[in-house]
Design a protein around this motif. Structure first.
Motif, PDB file in Angstrom:
ATOM      1  N   ALA A   1      75.860  63.425 -67.782  1.00  0.00           N
ATOM      2  CA  ALA A   1      75.975  62.413 -66.727  1.00  0.00           C
ATOM      3  C   ALA A   1      75.099  62.843 -65.561  1.00  0.00           C
ATOM      4  O   ALA A   1      75.062  64.021 -65.200  1.00  0.00           O
ATOM      5  CB  ALA A   1      77.429  62.278 -66.256  1.00  0.00           C
ATOM      6  N   ILE A   2      74.373  61.904 -65.005  1.00  0.00           N
ATOM      7  CA  ILE A   2      73.538  62.168 -63.840  1.00  0.00           C
ATOM      8  C   ILE A   2      74.101  61.348 -62.687  1.00  0.00           C
ATOM      9  O   ILE A   2      74.151  60.124 -62.762  1.00  0.00           O
ATOM     10  CB  ILE A   2      72.070  61.787 -64.111  1.00  0.00           C
ATOM     11  N   ALA A   3      74.543  62.034 -61.648  1.00  0.00           N
ATOM     12  CA  ALA A   3      75.163  61.359 -60.509  1.00  0.00           C
ATOM     13  C   ALA A   3      74.083  60.913 -59.528  1.00  0.00           C
ATOM     14  O   ALA A   3      73.366  61.738 -58.982  1.00  0.00           O
ATOM     15  CB  ALA A   3      76.154  62.290 -59.812  1.00  0.00           C
ATOM     16  N   GLN A   4      73.987  59.626 -59.342  1.00  0.00           N
ATOM     17  CA  GLN A   4      73.063  59.089 -58.341  1.00  0.00           C
ATOM     18  C   GLN A   4      73.873  58.882 -57.067  1.00  0.00           C
ATOM     19  O   GLN A   4      74.495  57.853 -56.864  1.00  0.00           O
ATOM     20  CB  GLN A   4      72.449  57.779 -58.804  1.00  0.00           C
ATOM     21  N   LEU A   5      73.884  59.914 -56.241  1.00  0.00           N
ATOM     22  CA  LEU A   5      74.681  59.924 -55.022  1.00  0.00           C
ATOM     23  C   LEU A   5      73.772  59.818 -53.804  1.00  0.00           C
ATOM     24  O   LEU A   5      72.589  60.110 -53.880  1.00  0.00           O
ATOM     25  CB  LEU A   5      75.483  61.223 -54.934  1.00  0.00           C
ATOM     26  N   HIS A   6      74.368  59.459 -52.707  1.00  0.00           N
ATOM     27  CA  HIS A   6      73.639  59.428 -51.441  1.00  0.00           C
ATOM     28  C   HIS A   6      74.408  60.278 -50.432  1.00  0.00           C
ATOM     29  O   HIS A   6      75.067  59.754 -49.533  1.00  0.00           O
ATOM     30  CB  HIS A   6      73.482  57.985 -50.947  1.00  0.00           C
ATOM     31  N   PRO A   7      74.342  61.611 -50.588  1.00  0.00           N
ATOM     32  CA  PRO A   7      75.073  62.477 -49.659  1.00  0.00           C
ATOM     33  C   PRO A   7      74.486  62.386 -48.254  1.00  0.00           C
ATOM     34  O   PRO A   7      73.294  62.166 -48.072  1.00  0.00           O
ATOM     35  CB  PRO A   7      74.887  63.879 -50.243  1.00  0.00           C
ATOM     36  N   THR A   8      75.357  62.548 -47.291  1.00  0.00           N
ATOM     37  CA  THR A   8      74.964  62.498 -45.884  1.00  0.00           C
ATOM     38  C   THR A   8      74.748  63.914 -45.374  1.00  0.00           C
ATOM     39  O   THR A   8      75.603  64.786 -45.573  1.00  0.00           O
ATOM     40  CB  THR A   8      76.069  61.801 -45.050  1.00  0.00           C
ATOM     41  N   VAL A   9      73.625  64.137 -44.725  1.00  0.00           N
ATOM     42  CA  VAL A   9      73.299  65.467 -44.211  1.00  0.00           C
ATOM     43  C   VAL A   9      74.391  65.936 -43.252  1.00  0.00           C
ATOM     44  O   VAL A   9      74.745  65.236 -42.304  1.00  0.00           O
ATOM     45  CB  VAL A   9      71.929  65.477 -43.502  1.00  0.00           C
ATOM     46  N   GLY A  10      74.959  67.099 -43.552  1.00  0.00           N
ATOM     47  CA  GLY A  10      75.959  67.717 -42.685  1.00  0.00           C
ATOM     48  C   GLY A  10      77.387  67.256 -42.898  1.00  0.00           C
ATOM     49  O   GLY A  10      78.312  67.871 -42.374  1.00  0.00           O
ATOM     50  N   ASP A  11      77.614  66.193 -43.673  1.00  0.00           N
ATOM     51  CA  ASP A  11      78.965  65.674 -43.899  1.00  0.00           C
ATOM     52  C   ASP A  11      79.561  66.337 -45.140  1.00  0.00           C
ATOM     53  O   ASP A  11      79.655  65.740 -46.211  1.00  0.00           O
ATOM     54  CB  ASP A  11      78.936  64.158 -44.061  1.00  0.00           C
ATOM     55  N   LEU A  12      79.953  67.587 -44.993  1.00  0.00           N
ATOM     56  CA  LEU A  12      80.442  68.356 -46.132  1.00  0.00           C
ATOM     57  C   LEU A  12      81.681  67.734 -46.772  1.00  0.00           C
ATOM     58  O   LEU A  12      81.790  67.691 -47.997  1.00  0.00           O
ATOM     59  CB  LEU A  12      80.716  69.798 -45.720  1.00  0.00           C
ATOM     60  N   GLN A  13      82.605  67.253 -45.959  1.00  0.00           N
ATOM     61  CA  GLN A  13      83.829  66.653 -46.507  1.00  0.00           C
ATOM     62  C   GLN A  13      83.529  65.357 -47.256  1.00  0.00           C
ATOM     63  O   GLN A  13      84.059  65.117 -48.339  1.00  0.00           O
ATOM     64  CB  GLN A  13      84.855  66.427 -45.397  1.00  0.00           C
ATOM     65  N   GLY A  14      82.680  64.522 -46.672  1.00  0.00           N
ATOM     66  CA  GLY A  14      82.305  63.273 -47.332  1.00  0.00           C
ATOM     67  C   GLY A  14      81.532  63.525 -48.622  1.00  0.00           C
ATOM     68  O   GLY A  14      81.774  62.869 -49.641  1.00  0.00           O
ATOM     69  N   ASN A  15      80.603  64.476 -48.582  1.00  0.00           N
ATOM     70  CA  ASN A  15      79.828  64.813 -49.773  1.00  0.00           C
ATOM     71  C   ASN A  15      80.720  65.434 -50.840  1.00  0.00           C
ATOM     72  O   ASN A  15      80.538  65.178 -52.035  1.00  0.00           O
ATOM     73  CB  ASN A  15      78.684  65.756 -49.415  1.00  0.00           C
ATOM     74  N   LEU A  16      81.680  66.235 -50.422  1.00  0.00           N
ATOM     75  CA  LEU A  16      82.643  66.832 -51.341  1.00  0.00           C
ATOM     76  C   LEU A  16      83.426  65.739 -52.067  1.00  0.00           C
ATOM     77  O   LEU A  16      83.605  65.796 -53.289  1.00  0.00           O
ATOM     78  CB  LEU A  16      83.579  67.761 -50.568  1.00  0.00           C
ATOM     79  N   ARG A  17      83.862  64.716 -51.323  1.00  0.00           N
ATOM     80  CA  ARG A  17      84.581  63.600 -51.957  1.00  0.00           C
ATOM     81  C   ARG A  17      83.702  62.899 -52.995  1.00  0.00           C
ATOM     82  O   ARG A  17      84.161  62.555 -54.083  1.00  0.00           O
ATOM     83  CB  ARG A  17      85.054  62.597 -50.898  1.00  0.00           C
ATOM     84  N   LEU A  18      82.421  62.682 -52.659  1.00  0.00           N
ATOM     85  CA  LEU A  18      81.497  62.052 -53.610  1.00  0.00           C
ATOM     86  C   LEU A  18      81.355  62.882 -54.884  1.00  0.00           C
ATOM     87  O   LEU A  18      81.366  62.342 -55.999  1.00  0.00           O
ATOM     88  CB  LEU A  18      80.108  61.885 -52.972  1.00  0.00           C
ATOM     89  N   LEU A  19      81.215  64.196 -54.721  1.00  0.00           N
ATOM     90  CA  LEU A  19      81.019  65.087 -55.866  1.00  0.00           C
ATOM     91  C   LEU A  19      82.261  65.164 -56.753  1.00  0.00           C
ATOM     92  O   LEU A  19      82.156  65.122 -57.982  1.00  0.00           O
ATOM     93  CB  LEU A  19      80.621  66.482 -55.390  1.00  0.00           C
ATOM     94  N   VAL A  20      83.425  65.257 -56.141  1.00  0.00           N
ATOM     95  CA  VAL A  20      84.672  65.326 -56.919  1.00  0.00           C
ATOM     96  C   VAL A  20      84.868  64.027 -57.695  1.00  0.00           C
ATOM     97  O   VAL A  20      85.204  64.048 -58.884  1.00  0.00           O
ATOM     98  CB  VAL A  20      85.881  65.628 -56.007  1.00  0.00           C
ATOM     99  N   GLN A  21      84.613  62.898 -57.043  1.00  0.00           N
ATOM    100  CA  GLN A  21      84.770  61.605 -57.726  1.00  0.00           C
ATOM    101  C   GLN A  21      83.765  61.473 -58.865  1.00  0.00           C
ATOM    102  O   GLN A  21      84.093  60.992 -59.947  1.00  0.00           O
ATOM    103  CB  GLN A  21      84.625  60.442 -56.750  1.00  0.00           C
TER     104      GLN A  21
END
Length: 172
Positions: free
Chosen positions: A45-65
């Motif tokens: 699976a390749i995750a096409q995410l749009h992480p936000t610079v510096g938003d560790l908690q938000g990016n963490l939620r994206l990665l876990v999901q």
């Protein structure tokens, strides 16, 4: 990591199955035993995410999901974008020692929150070792970081300024 593969006759080029025998070696501890993984079929699976610079908690939620979604769909490996834990490019955030501590904490939380999933997660983040900053990708499985790779070809043209912040890993 050494990988050998062969293509199965009769399959289309778009739907190849790989027979994978992978041996992981750990650059941080040469005495650590290698892990051998043998899989007849690998769903990636390749995750096409749009992480936000510096938003560790938000990016963490994206990665876990993304990891939960990949596992639910039968994927054995999830590949995420470069520096997906911190967002790309973190630039001057890399000058703050507290940013590395927060990043390591977020990585620990990612390990904890994906420990019950049977999927290998490749996640990118900046890592500081002995005062040197690396652009790192690690493989996580069942809550454990199995191994890490430090990027060695750092672009430094146009919008890319990676050599300003990262050190290339030139180990063989």
């Amino acid at each position: 990591m050494a990988v050998s593969h062969k293509f199965i006759p009769g399959e289309s080029r778009n739907v190849r199955q790989l027979r994978v025998n992978a041996q992981y070696t750990f650059h941080d501890d040469p005495n650590r035993k290698a892990i051998v993984v043998s899989l007849a079929r690998v769903r990636l699976a390749i995750a096409q995410l749009h992480p936000t610079v510096g938003d560790l908690q938000g990016n963490l939620r994206l990665l876990v999901q993304a990891a939960k979604d990949a596992a639910a769909k039968g994927a054995r490996i999830l590949v995420t974008p470069e520096l997906s834990l911190t967002g790309y490019p973190p630039e001057d955030l890399l000058l703050r020692p507290s940013f590395y501590r927060r990043t390591q904490k977020a990585l620990s939380i990612l390990c904890e929150q994906t420990a019950d999933l049977d999927v290998f997660v490749v996640v990118g983040y900046p890592q500081r070792q002995e005062g040197v900053c690396f652009n790192t990708a690690s493989v996580i499985h069942r809550g454990v970081v199995l191994g890490s790779y430090h990027k060695h070809d750092l672009p430094n043209y146009d919008v890319f300024d990676e050599r300003r912040y990262f050190t290339p890993d030139n180990r063989q």
